[in-house]
Scaffold this motif. Structure first.
Motif, PDB file in Angstrom:
ATOM      1  N   THR A 122       3.617   6.258  -6.197  1.00  7.87           N
ATOM      2  CA  THR A 122       3.631   6.095  -7.571  1.00  7.87           C
ATOM      3  C   THR A 122       2.177   7.054  -8.032  1.00  7.87           C
ATOM      4  OG1 THR A 122       4.819   4.101  -7.701  1.00  7.87           O
ATOM      5  CG2 THR A 122       3.388   4.729  -9.706  1.00  7.87           C
ATOM      6  N   TYR A 123       1.138   6.786  -7.410  1.00 11.27           N
ATOM      7  CA  TYR A 123      -0.148   7.212  -7.724  1.00 11.27           C
ATOM      8  C   TYR A 123      -0.808   8.162  -6.884  1.00 11.27           C
ATOM      9  CZ  TYR A 123       0.195   3.131 -10.603  1.00 11.27           C
ATOM     10  OH  TYR A 123       0.920   1.973 -11.403  1.00 11.27           O
ATOM     11  N   GLY A 124      -0.134   8.670  -5.928  1.00 11.63           N
ATOM     12  CA  GLY A 124      -0.443   9.807  -5.168  1.00 11.63           C
ATOM     13  C   GLY A 124      -1.730   9.445  -4.194  1.00 11.63           C
ATOM     14  N   ASN A 132      -3.098   7.923  -0.629  1.00 11.96           N
ATOM     15  CA  ASN A 132      -2.985   8.010   1.045  1.00 11.96           C
ATOM     16  C   ASN A 132      -2.711   6.548   1.296  1.00 11.96           C
ATOM     17  OD1 ASN A 132      -2.472   8.151   3.528  1.00 11.96           O
ATOM     18  ND2 ASN A 132      -4.106   9.809   3.609  1.00 11.96           N
ATOM     19  N   SER A 133      -1.525   5.993   1.713  1.00  9.82           N
ATOM     20  CA  SER A 133      -1.291   4.824   2.136  1.00  9.82           C
ATOM     21  C   SER A 133      -2.134   4.480   3.534  1.00  9.82           C
ATOM     22  CB  SER A 133       0.236   4.540   2.327  1.00  9.82           C
ATOM     23  OG  SER A 133       0.825   5.324   3.331  1.00  9.82           O
ATOM     24  N   VAL A 134      -2.320   5.224   4.261  1.00 15.40           N
ATOM     25  CA  VAL A 134      -3.126   5.123   5.457  1.00 15.40           C
ATOM     26  C   VAL A 134      -4.491   4.947   5.170  1.00 15.40           C
ATOM     27  CG1 VAL A 134      -3.699   6.281   7.467  1.00 15.40           C
ATOM     28  CG2 VAL A 134      -1.506   6.531   6.883  1.00 15.40           C
ATOM     29  N   TRP A 135      -4.976   5.842   3.984  1.00 16.29           N
ATOM     30  CA  TRP A 135      -6.382   5.589   3.764  1.00 16.29           C
ATOM     31  C   TRP A 135      -6.477   4.301   2.840  1.00 16.29           C
ATOM     32  CZ3 TRP A 135      -8.996   4.703  -1.134  1.00 16.29           C
ATOM     33  CH2 TRP A 135     -10.226   4.838  -1.054  1.00 16.29           C
ATOM     34  N   LEU A 136      -5.574   3.732   2.360  1.00 22.36           N
ATOM     35  CA  LEU A 136      -5.602   2.342   1.668  1.00 22.36           C
ATOM     36  C   LEU A 136      -5.769   1.158   2.661  1.00 22.36           C
ATOM     37  CD1 LEU A 136      -3.199   2.618  -1.364  1.00 22.36           C
ATOM     38  CD2 LEU A 136      -5.648   2.498  -1.599  1.00 22.36           C
ATOM     39  N   THR A 137      -4.923   1.352   3.639  1.00 22.42           N
ATOM     40  CA  THR A 137      -5.079   0.198   4.751  1.00 22.42           C
ATOM     41  C   THR A 137      -5.795   0.192   5.601  1.00 22.42           C
ATOM     42  OG1 THR A 137      -2.962   1.397   5.601  1.00 22.42           O
ATOM     43  CG2 THR A 137      -2.285  -0.326   4.162  1.00 22.42           C
ATOM     44  N   LYS A 138      -6.045   1.581   6.081  1.00 26.04           N
ATOM     45  CA  LYS A 138      -6.930   1.802   7.622  1.00 26.04           C
ATOM     46  C   LYS A 138      -8.132   2.543   7.095  1.00 26.04           C
ATOM     47  CE  LYS A 138      -3.786   0.037  10.219  1.00 26.04           C
ATOM     48  NZ  LYS A 138      -4.056  -1.378  10.890  1.00 26.04           N
ATOM     49  N   ALA A 182       0.588  -4.407 -10.612  1.00 25.10           N
ATOM     50  CA  ALA A 182       1.415  -5.436 -10.174  1.00 25.10           C
ATOM     51  C   ALA A 182       2.847  -5.000  -9.876  1.00 25.10           C
ATOM     52  CB  ALA A 182       1.244  -6.497 -10.853  1.00 25.10           C
ATOM     53  N   SER A 183       3.421  -4.411 -10.925  1.00 22.18           N
ATOM     54  CA  SER A 183       4.721  -4.014 -11.124  1.00 22.18           C
ATOM     55  C   SER A 183       5.236  -2.808  -9.952  1.00 22.18           C
ATOM     56  CB  SER A 183       5.157  -3.576 -12.481  1.00 22.18           C
ATOM     57  OG  SER A 183       6.381  -2.938 -12.321  1.00 22.18           O
ATOM     58  N   VAL A 184       4.382  -2.061  -9.529  1.00 19.71           N
ATOM     59  CA  VAL A 184       4.456  -0.774  -8.473  1.00 19.71           C
ATOM     60  C   VAL A 184       4.564  -1.636  -7.214  1.00 19.71           C
ATOM     61  CG1 VAL A 184       3.444   1.034  -7.639  1.00 19.71           C
ATOM     62  CG2 VAL A 184       3.859   0.905  -9.963  1.00 19.71           C
ATOM     63  N   ALA A 185       3.451  -2.578  -7.078  1.00 21.04           N
ATOM     64  CA  ALA A 185       3.261  -2.936  -5.670  1.00 21.04           C
ATOM     65  C   ALA A 185       4.122  -4.154  -5.182  1.00 21.04           C
ATOM     66  CB  ALA A 185       1.796  -3.431  -5.617  1.00 21.04           C
ATOM     67  N   GLY A 186       4.596  -4.739  -6.354  1.00 20.37           N
ATOM     68  CA  GLY A 186       5.512  -6.057  -6.130  1.00 20.37           C
ATOM     69  C   GLY A 186       4.606  -7.153  -5.874  1.00 20.37           C
ATOM     70  N   VAL A 187       3.533  -7.329  -6.775  1.00 16.24           N
ATOM     71  CA  VAL A 187       2.515  -8.328  -6.522  1.00 16.24           C
ATOM     72  C   VAL A 187       2.455  -9.502  -7.948  1.00 16.24           C
ATOM     73  CG1 VAL A 187       1.438  -7.485  -4.467  1.00 16.24           C
ATOM     74  CG2 VAL A 187       0.366  -7.107  -6.650  1.00 16.24           C
ATOM     75  N   LEU A 200       1.647  -2.790   4.365  1.00 18.35           N
ATOM     76  CA  LEU A 200       1.999  -1.578   4.240  1.00 18.35           C
ATOM     77  C   LEU A 200       2.903  -1.195   3.256  1.00 18.35           C
ATOM     78  CD1 LEU A 200       1.590   1.312   5.655  1.00 18.35           C
ATOM     79  CD2 LEU A 200       3.476   0.525   7.483  1.00 18.35           C
ATOM     80  N   PRO A 201       4.117  -1.922   3.069  1.00 21.35           N
ATOM     81  CA  PRO A 201       4.909  -1.598   1.967  1.00 21.35           C
ATOM     82  C   PRO A 201       4.338  -1.417   0.475  1.00 21.35           C
ATOM     83  CG  PRO A 201       5.914  -3.314   3.339  1.00 21.35           C
ATOM     84  CD  PRO A 201       4.402  -3.034   3.835  1.00 21.35           C
ATOM     85  N   GLN A 202       3.384  -2.370   0.288  1.00 19.18           N
ATOM     86  CA  GLN A 202       2.396  -2.347  -0.996  1.00 19.18           C
ATOM     87  C   GLN A 202       1.671  -0.755  -1.048  1.00 19.18           C
ATOM     88  OE1 GLN A 202       0.281  -5.892  -0.596  1.00 19.18           O
ATOM     89  NE2 GLN A 202       1.924  -7.173  -1.174  1.00 19.18           N
ATOM     90  N   ALA A 203       1.216  -0.502   0.188  1.00 19.62           N
ATOM     91  CA  ALA A 203       0.212   0.614   0.031  1.00 19.62           C
ATOM     92  C   ALA A 203       1.288   1.778   0.026  1.00 19.62           C
ATOM     93  CB  ALA A 203      -0.511   0.807   1.426  1.00 19.62           C
ATOM     94  N   VAL A 204       2.284   1.716   0.545  1.00 21.38           N
ATOM     95  CA  VAL A 204       3.376   2.860   0.179  1.00 21.38           C
ATOM     96  C   VAL A 204       3.779   2.846  -1.106  1.00 21.38           C
ATOM     97  CG1 VAL A 204       5.522   3.884   1.003  1.00 21.38           C
ATOM     98  CG2 VAL A 204       4.039   3.220   2.853  1.00 21.38           C
ATOM     99  N   ALA A 205       4.069   1.931  -1.602  1.00 16.28           N
ATOM    100  CA  ALA A 205       4.414   1.797  -3.140  1.00 16.28           C
ATOM    101  C   ALA A 205       3.547   2.533  -4.114  1.00 16.28           C
ATOM    102  CB  ALA A 205       4.774   0.688  -3.564  1.00 16.28           C
ATOM    103  N   LEU A 206       2.076   2.357  -3.838  1.00 10.31           N
ATOM    104  CA  LEU A 206       1.141   2.740  -4.502  1.00 10.31           C
ATOM    105  C   LEU A 206       0.890   4.349  -4.362  1.00 10.31           C
ATOM    106  CD1 LEU A 206      -1.836  -0.123  -4.167  1.00 10.31           C
ATOM    107  CD2 LEU A 206      -0.195   0.340  -6.196  1.00 10.31           C
TER     108      LEU A 206
END
Length: 345
Positions: free
Chosen positions: A179-181, A183-189, A147-152, A170-176
């Motif tokens: 921090t944790y390595g 892929n933000s595109v894999w997370l969202t799409k 929650a702290s990393v993603a701002g939720v 997308l900003p939440q995915a990029v934050a993850l």
């Protein structure tokens, strides 16, 4: 609440096939006898297990069961043997069951990798929260940390760890990702690989810009249709201050622009660097001075039938055309410089 009856065929005939297979694997490999025990092993809420009984196990849940129960994720999804993956040493239920387990455990590490890849190729069908669970659930992270990393809120992060809750922005995915390595595109799409395949470690090799010199400001150009020239009549090589700019044209000069016909490309108060010895091509910005004294900055379109056609970037100003005998000079605009680049003599 879960029905805690011991697993029996008559109790699971109406369940989803994937859940039937999970209960079977839990019984044979781990000696579990009730849905509550399965939920506790997988660290799930009773509601999630109830949902799986009706709708089937999520892809993230299959990967989790593969790790914690020892059953193959592909077997859970398709029923295609083997049941187990290499390294599983399940609980013995009977002699025949034990023999079957040992036969299944012969699966090689290559087969294990293929089974995992088969589930990952279906990532696009998973929801974003399910992909968060698949990527982060086994990292030992708390909901508060995510929650702290993603701002939720912590509640949202807790739902993500269960494969539920709202979709990620997308900003939440990029934050993850940062921090944790993951892929933000894999997370969202659900596209690409879960991990970050490319790390940016480019060598820093700046290109040195040469030929800097003081370009004299010799006048003003109107950006509207009724342009005018305010010739300051300074000696050659001098003017109303200078603009620092690299240019190879020995006759380069600068003009301060007024008006709005080239906005947003050129704003009032900015300077244009003029190189009179540079050839002009269609699409270039040009300084045009007519014989009646008008001076303007326009975009050169083309020349045809002895007429030069010009337009403004701003659509509020109509195209213009000059005959050859109306033009005193037309020069190439090399660059646009901010007012801060000007300096006095």
């Amino acid at each position: 609440m879960l029905n805690n009856k011991v697993f029996k065929c008559e109790n699971i005939r109406t369940m989803h096939d994937t859940m039937i297979r999970l209960y079977e694997a839990a019984r044979l490999l781990c000696g579990l006898k009730t849905p509550t025990e399965v939920a506790r092993l997988l660290n799930l809420s009773p509601q999630v297990v109830n949902n799986w009984e009706r709708r089937g196990i999520s892809k993230a849940g299959m990967l989790d069961a593969q790790e914690k129960v020892g059953c193959s994720a592909v077997w859970l999804m398709t029923g295609q043997p083997p049941m187990t993956v290499e390294g599983n040493h399940g609980t013995t239920a009977s002699n025949s069951s034990n023999s079957e387990q040992k036969g299944d455990e012969i699966a090689s590490s290559a087969a294990t990798e293929r089974s995992t890849m088969a589930v990952e190729t279906d990532a696009a069908r998973m929801s974003a929260p399910q992909r968060v669970r698949a990527a982060l659930h086994n990292k030992g992270l708390t909901a508060a940390e995510i929650a702290s990393v993603a701002g939720v809120g912590v509640d949202t992060a807790s739902k993500w760890l269960e494969g539920e809750g709202p979709e990620l922005t997308l900003p939440q995915a990029v934050a993850l990702q940062n921090t944790y390595g993951v892929n933000s595109v894999w997370l969202t799409k659900g596209k690409g690989e879960p991990g970050i395949a490319i790390q940016f470690a480019d060598e820093y090799r700046p290109i040195t810009i040469t030929n800097w010199r003081a370009i004299p400001v010799v006048g003003r150009a109107q950006l509207g249709d009724n342009g005018h020239w305010a010739d300051l009549e300074y000696p050659v090589g001098h003017g109303d201050g200078y603009v620092d700019f690299p240019s190879k044209d020995p006759d380069a000069y600068a003009l301060k622009c007024e008006g709005d016909s080239m906005r947003p490309r050129i704003k009032a108060g900015e300077f244009v660097i003029i190189e009179p010895n540079q050839p002009i091509e269609p699409g270039d910005e040009v300084l045009v001075k007519s014989k009646d004294g008008r001076v303007m900055v326009k975009e050169f379109l083309y020349k045809r039938g002895g007429r030069t056609h010009l337009i403004s970037v701003n659509d509020a100003h109509k195209p213009m055309a000059f005959s050859d005998d109306e033009i005193e000079k037309i020069h190439f605009v090399r660059a646009i410089c901010r007012p801060s680049t000007w300096r006095p003599e």
